[in-house]
Design an enzyme around this catalytic site. Structure first.
Site, PDB file in Angstrom:
ATOM      1  N   CYS A  25     -30.317 -27.143 -25.796  1.00 18.98           N
ATOM      2  CA  CYS A  25     -31.639 -26.638 -25.411  1.00 18.98           C
ATOM      3  C   CYS A  25     -32.169 -25.630 -26.417  1.00 18.98           C
ATOM      4  O   CYS A  25     -33.352 -25.294 -26.397  1.00 18.98           O
ATOM      5  CB  CYS A  25     -31.580 -26.022 -24.016  1.00 18.98           C
ATOM      6  SG  CYS A  25     -31.697 -27.259 -22.699  1.00 18.98           S
TER       7      CYS A  25
ATOM      8  N   LYS B  43     -35.159 -26.783 -28.538  1.00 16.72           N
ATOM      9  CA  LYS B  43     -36.488 -27.002 -27.976  1.00 16.72           C
ATOM     10  C   LYS B  43     -37.542 -26.256 -28.784  1.00 16.72           C
ATOM     11  O   LYS B  43     -37.272 -25.219 -29.385  1.00 16.72           O
ATOM     12  CB  LYS B  43     -36.535 -26.532 -26.522  1.00 16.72           C
ATOM     13  CG  LYS B  43     -35.662 -27.337 -25.571  1.00 16.72           C
ATOM     14  CD  LYS B  43     -35.716 -26.789 -24.159  1.00 16.72           C
ATOM     15  CE  LYS B  43     -37.059 -27.004 -23.526  1.00 16.72           C
ATOM     16  NZ  LYS B  43     -37.049 -26.663 -22.090  1.00 16.72           N
TER      17      LYS B  43
ATOM     18  N   GLY C 222     -43.178 -34.026 -20.205  1.00 18.22           N
ATOM     19  CA  GLY C 222     -42.395 -34.466 -21.341  1.00 18.22           C
ATOM     20  C   GLY C 222     -41.423 -33.420 -21.818  1.00 18.22           C
ATOM     21  O   GLY C 222     -41.165 -32.412 -21.148  1.00 18.22           O
ATOM     22  N   HIS C 223     -40.885 -33.654 -22.986  1.00 20.32           N
ATOM     23  CA  HIS C 223     -39.901 -32.765 -23.595  1.00 20.32           C
ATOM     24  C   HIS C 223     -40.165 -32.736 -25.092  1.00 20.32           C
ATOM     25  O   HIS C 223     -40.507 -33.751 -25.704  1.00 20.32           O
ATOM     26  CB  HIS C 223     -38.484 -33.278 -23.327  1.00 20.32           C
ATOM     27  CG  HIS C 223     -37.420 -32.426 -23.953  1.00 20.32           C
ATOM     28  ND1 HIS C 223     -36.963 -31.269 -23.379  1.00 20.32           N
ATOM     29  CD2 HIS C 223     -36.733 -32.560 -25.121  1.00 20.32           C
ATOM     30  CE1 HIS C 223     -36.040 -30.714 -24.163  1.00 20.32           C
ATOM     31  NE2 HIS C 223     -35.876 -31.499 -25.223  1.00 20.32           N
ATOM     32  N   SER C 224     -40.001 -31.560 -25.697  1.00 16.50           N
ATOM     33  CA  SER C 224     -40.213 -31.429 -27.142  1.00 16.50           C
ATOM     34  C   SER C 224     -39.034 -30.699 -27.757  1.00 16.50           C
ATOM     35  O   SER C 224     -38.407 -29.842 -27.125  1.00 16.50           O
ATOM     36  CB  SER C 224     -41.508 -30.667 -27.428  1.00 16.50           C
ATOM     37  OG  SER C 224     -41.481 -29.381 -26.835  1.00 16.50           O
TER      38      SER C 224
ATOM     39  N   ASP D 285     -44.508 -58.457 -25.436  1.00 20.64           N
ATOM     40  CA  ASP D 285     -45.119 -57.860 -26.618  1.00 20.64           C
ATOM     41  C   ASP D 285     -44.193 -58.091 -27.804  1.00 20.64           C
ATOM     42  O   ASP D 285     -42.974 -57.963 -27.702  1.00 20.64           O
ATOM     43  CB  ASP D 285     -45.421 -56.371 -26.421  1.00 20.64           C
ATOM     44  CG  ASP D 285     -44.188 -55.544 -26.122  1.00 20.64           C
ATOM     45  OD1 ASP D 285     -43.265 -56.064 -25.450  1.00 20.64           O
ATOM     46  OD2 ASP D 285     -44.136 -54.375 -26.536  1.00 20.64           O
TER      47      ASP D 285
END
Length: 887
Positions: free
Chosen positions: A505, A508, A628-630, A716
């Protein structure tokens, strides 16, 4: 052509006032050339006699010597990867170049060959190819192809490791130091340079509506070709009036007549079907020697072109050009080659201007805004007024590059004195030219003129070659960027912390950065999202409407382009593709974003630009960004977890094909080989731009139309390539298929990249599916064959449709923004007769190998193992393996 220059050497010494730069040995040939011409041109002998002689005042006329701008700011800081110059380390400063003019192409290559660690160079260009003005008349005359006289900016940027943003700058925010773009969010700059074209002057009534303007020159080639077709497709006489008597107007009038007469003769039509008149307010070529004017008047007379001097244009209509004298000239076509005007936005943005042109000092820096530079036609150098000619833009390139480096390092800038006189080599339409220097003029439609044109041609081609053929360099990278040292202790401390970034973490993106990014974004929402970013919590809460089923999918990949905004758009279209292929409507996505390590401001900007691109697509289709997550990482990457809903009975699944249906494809293929070539600076800019346009195109409307027209199966086309995804559908449906390779839509440039031996790194893995092709031995010689294995990013939809509804569907798709939609095959219940194994489900036909020649067998398709076949590994014939080898 060749242009002498006069300027003060940056080191302080004053070289001779006549110098030739950039043109190799051509300067050494000048005396020899004049000697060879002297027998047929007395003027040439006079010119030759001045070299090394003395003037009337007794002063020696300086020799013409080679002079190269000193490379005093060279730094060995680059590595080369697959032909691409790459820098290491985080970004400290952003240098933005607006426009791909003659000065900026030099800056692009200069900063690529001699990297400044910590500096990210971004080119903002309305067009990805920039014309070289010196060769434009030759192109109009038919002597050069379009490619020969255009610098392709994308391979140049790729080689140099620069970002290319294909968009139009419409203003700058000088307070917050941001470039305002037409079709996307603003981008920040630390240093800015402007080298944009000029626009047609619009003071004459009717000129804007009824003329073909030469400026801006990047679009004139297309406008001329359109005019040419209008003339060739009519049976009446076409009268062309060229307005403008400078060197540009003269060259273009003669070039157009030469080309038009040649095309009419080729078409079996009389050349007198087109007549030309040139109108100028003053004298012909007034800035050149009087002998130049005399020679051109004689040439115009011999070619039947009327020249009207001393008479300006009052009004232009659809049928005529009315002059200030009252004379009315009938005209079906009017070419506008008069003095052009600057674009308005630099002045409106607050930059100090002179008659609309950006005022710059002798160092090419704005007189009102430090750190903003300008060169080329848009610039007005204080104390050094010069005509708007390409020669001056070319010569401003080296001092502009040097002063940009100095500014980024916080060092004093160096003044540049542009030349006052230059040797003009003016073409005459045919492969002849006139030399004009001072009061001396020689050449024309003669042996001397032919020699001059050959000389000019060699010089022009050599200049173009510098920006079309990129060298490969490899040098070590220093530990600390010089520009970072100049930025101060705080920057150094931030950079030293980069290698010590934590994992877990701790990787982040910081809360303050994330908060600022989110505040800048316009977050798309959806009524089904109960808990989302508008009320942040540990997880998103989404309601599934009654009678619907939830459809979930996820996708993630690293960036393959250097533009985070474009990458954000492509990434979200790619991720949503699975949802659309199922016939589902996306309601919400969760983002997984990774940005490169760097200074906090750079991390913020990269994350914002990437997510702004993604949210622009989400807003267009009405899908929410619910969370979301960054994190920080080695490179830019983005993915999405997608939540969609659909009616259970309308789901389009891979296993839903039925025998006798028709296969359609909604987008062209070829992205794998194109971007593999782009990484090597081998793909043309227009190819890549067209591919990115296709990849950014949402399939939302296409999927809806498929459902409405009864499609029963869809997927697709992405990483496994067209064949791989078709085989999945065949296996899921227990059917065979015919794939018509000649009908498959292909992106422009994809076949050319294959011819260079360039394929995607995933291609060899995809080629293992060749075991599914019943006739691979006979069809693998088709040059398009490798493309069915080409991995796609954000590819189109491959669908099976009832035969009776396919025509209406194709028409609906093409009219709804999918112009490449094609019927590419059909389905069958039995194996092809050509199959030698139950796993050979696909027959690939082309013009030489029609499926109808062999047809279906009586063996029904049975469920098979997707990972093997009864004949072992089913390898591809050895003689074809090289076609699929990744380069």
């Amino acid at each position: 052509g060749w242009r002498p220059s006069s300027r003060t050497h940056a080191g302080g010494a004053s070289p001779s006032p006549l110098n030739v730069e950039h043109f190799g040995e051509e300067h050494d040939c000048l005396s020899q050339l004049c000697m060879s011409i002297s027998s047929v041109s007395p003027a040439a002998a006079v010119y030759r006699s001045t070299i090394g002689a003395k003037s009337k005042e007794g002063k020696k006329v300086p020799d013409i010597k080679r002079f190269s701008h000193p490379r005093r700011l060279r730094s060995s800081t680059t590595t080369a990867t697959m032909g691409k110059m790459e820098s290491t380390g985080p970004v400290v400063k952003d240098l933005i170049l607006i426009g791909g003019g003659h000065s900026h192409v030099h800056v692009l290559k200069n900063f690529g060959m001699n990297k400044m660690p910590g500096v990210r160079v971004t080119l903002v260009a309305k067009e990805v190819s920039t014309p070289y003005s010196g060769m434009l008349p030759g192109h109009i005359a038919g002597h050069y192809s379009w490619k020969e006289c255009h610098v392709d900016l994308r391979p140049l940027c790729t080689f140099a490791g620069h970002r290319l943003i294909h968009d139009e700058a419409i203003s700058i925010d000088t307070v917050n130091k941001r470039v305002i773009l037409k079709n996307r969010p603003p981008i920040p700059y630390d240093a800015l340079s402007i080298d944009i074209g000029i626009t047609p002057a619009s003071g004459i009534q009717g000129a804007a509506n009824f003329t073909t303007p030469v400026k801006p020159i990047y679009g004139f080639g297309a406008r001329w070709e359109a005019l040419l077709q209008r003339v060739l497709t009519t049976s009446t006489k076409t009268r062309v009036v060229v307005v403008g008597g400078g060197a540009g107007g003269v060259e273009l009038a003669l070039a157009m007549q030469h080309r038009l007469h040649a095309e009419l003769e080729k078409a079996g039509q009389p050349s007198d079907r087109a007549s030309f008149t040139l109108v100028t307010r003053g004298k012909l070529v007034p800035t050149h020697a009087s002998g130049t004017r005399t020679t051109f008047l004689n040439i115009f007379k011999s070619r039947g072109i009327e020249v009207i001097e001393g008479d300006g244009v009052q009004t232009v209509t659809r049928e005529s050009v009315e002059l200030t004298s009252g004379r009315k000239l009938p005209a079906e076509e009017c070419i506008w080659c008069t003095e052009a005007a600057p674009q308005a936005w630099p002045g409106q943005a607050g930059l100090e201007t002179e008659k609309g042109f950006i005022k710059v000092s002798a160092a090419l820096e704005s007189t009102s805004h430090p750190g903003v530079f300008a060169a080329g036609d848009i610039a007005s150098v204080v104390g050094h007024p010069r005509p708007k000619a390409g020669v001056f833009a070319v010569r401003q390139g080296p001092p502009l590059a040097d002063n940009l480096r100095l500014y980024l390092l916080g060092k004093p800038l160096l003044d540049f004195t542009p030349q006052k006189n230059f040797l003009g080599l003016i073409s005459t339409g045919s492969k002849h030219a006139i030399a004009s220097w001072g009061n001396v003029s020689f050449g024309g439609n003669s042996t001397a003129g032919a020699l001059l044109w050959s000389w000019k041609d060699r010089i022009d081609r050599k200049w173009m070659e510098k920006y079309q053929v990129m060298p490969v360099m490899q040098t070590p990278v220093p530990d600390v960027a010089e520009v970072a040292l100049a930025a101060g202790p705080a920057t150094i401390a931030a950079l030293q912390a980069v290698p010590m970034r934590c994992g877990g973490c701790g990787a982040k993106v910081g809360a303050s950065v994330l908060s600022r990014v989110m505040s800048r974004l316009t977050i798309p929402t959806h009524p089904a999202v109960d808990v989302g970013l508008d009320q942040p919590d540990d997880a998103a809460v989404i309601t599934v409407p009654p009678g619907k089923v939830a459809v979930h999918t996820v996708d993630f990949f690293r960036s393959f382009v250097d533009d985070p905004y474009i990458f954000g758009q492509v990434a979200v279209v790619h991720a949503l593709g699975d949802c659309w292929a199922m016939g589902a409507e996306p309601h919400a996505v969760l983002a997984i974003a990774q940005v490169p390590y760097g200074l906090e401001s750079q991390v913020e900007e990269d994350l914002y630009q990437m997510m702004a691109g993604a949210t622009s697509v989400l807003a267009e289709i009405g899908c929410a960004l619910a969370g979301g997550h960054s994190c920080e990482g080695a490179e830019l990457a983005l993915g999405f977890a997608v939540h969609g809903v659909a009616d259970r009975d309308k789901l389009m699944q891979k296993g839903g094909m039925k025998a006798g249906q028709v296969l359609i494809l909604t987008k062209p293929i070829g992205t794998g080989t194109l971007f593999a070539a782009d990484m090597r600076a081998k793909a043309e800019g227009q190819w890549v731009s067209a591919a990115l346009d296709s990849m950014r195109k949402s399939s939302a409307v296409g999927a809806q139309l498929l459902v409405e027209h009864g499609a029963t199966s869809c997927t697709d086309v992405t990483g496994f390539g067209l064949l791989g995804h078709l085989v999945e559908m065949c296996k899921g449906s227990n059917l065979a298929a015919v794939l018509d390779i000649d009908a498959i839509p292909i992106l422009e440039g994809a076949e050319e990249c294959l011819k260079l031996g360039i394929t995607s790194s995933l291609q060899p893995a995809n080629v293992r599916l060749s075991r599914a092709v019943a006739n691979q031995e006979e069809v693998s010689s088709n040059p398009r064959y490798p493309l069915i294995y080409d991995p796609q990013t954000a590819g189109g939809l491959l669908a099976a449709v009832p035969r009776e509804r396919v025509d209406a569907l194709v028409e609906a798709l093409r009219s709804s923004g999918y112009p490449a939609t094609c019927v590419i095959g059909e389905t069958f219940a039995h194996l092809p007769k050509a199959a030698s194994d139950p796993s050979q489900l696909v027959y690939v036909q082309d013009e030489k190998h029609k499926f109808s020649a062999s047809g279906e067998s009586d063996v029904p398709v049975a469920p098979i193992n997707a990972d093997s076949c009864t004949t072992g590994d089913c390898p591809m014939p050895p003689k074809k393996k090289e076609m699929f080898t990744s380069s």
